[in-house]
Write a protein that holds these residues in place. Structure first.
Motif, PDB file in Angstrom:
ATOM      1  N   GLY A 142       0.786  -1.222   0.000  1.00 25.01           N
ATOM      2  CA  GLY A 142       0.000   0.000   0.000  1.00 25.01           C
ATOM      3  C   GLY A 142       0.818   1.272   0.000  1.00 25.01           C
ATOM      4  N   GLY A 174      -4.292   5.121  -9.330  1.00 29.32           N
ATOM      5  CA  GLY A 174      -4.278   5.693  -7.987  1.00 29.32           C
ATOM      6  C   GLY A 174      -5.221   6.869  -7.871  1.00 29.32           C
ATOM      7  N   SER A 179      -1.075   3.539  -6.347  1.00 29.22           N
ATOM      8  CA  SER A 179      -1.232   2.273  -5.654  1.00 29.22           C
ATOM      9  C   SER A 179      -0.380   1.191  -6.311  1.00 29.22           C
TER      10      SER A 179
END
Length: 73
Positions: free
Chosen positions: A9, A40, A56
Motif C-alpha cells: 500500500g 491511484g 497504488s
C-alpha cells in the motif's frame, strides 16, 4: 507468480512510475488528474494550486503488469 507478490500500500513515486512506463512524469500527473490512468488517486486541497498523487502498487501492477517493490526504492 502472482501469489508471491506483496502489495504493502505504500505510494509509488510519480517519477518511478514514469520511468517504469517509459513516460514523462508530467504525462503521469496529467493522465491521473484527467482520470485517464487508473493507477491511484489525485487530490487538490481547497485553495491550493498543487495536486497530491497516490499511486497504488496493486493498481499499478494490474494496469501495467509491472511489480514495484517499495523495499527497493
Amino acid at each position: 507468480m502472482e501469489h508471491d507478490l506483496i502489495f504493502d500500500g505504500r505510494n509509488i513515486p510519480v517519477a518511478e512510475a514514469a520511468k517504469i512506463m517509459g513516460k514523462d512524469p508530467q504525462f503521469i500527473r496529467l493522465a491521473m488528474i484527467n482520470k485517464l490512468l487508473p493507477i491511484g488517486l489525485t487530490y487538490k486541497k481547497e485553495g491550493s494550486t498543487q495536486y497530491d498523487f497516490y499511486i497504488s502498487p496493486k493498481l499499478f501492477y494490474e494496469y501495467t503488469g509491472c511489480y514495484f517493490d517499495s523495499k527497493n526504492d
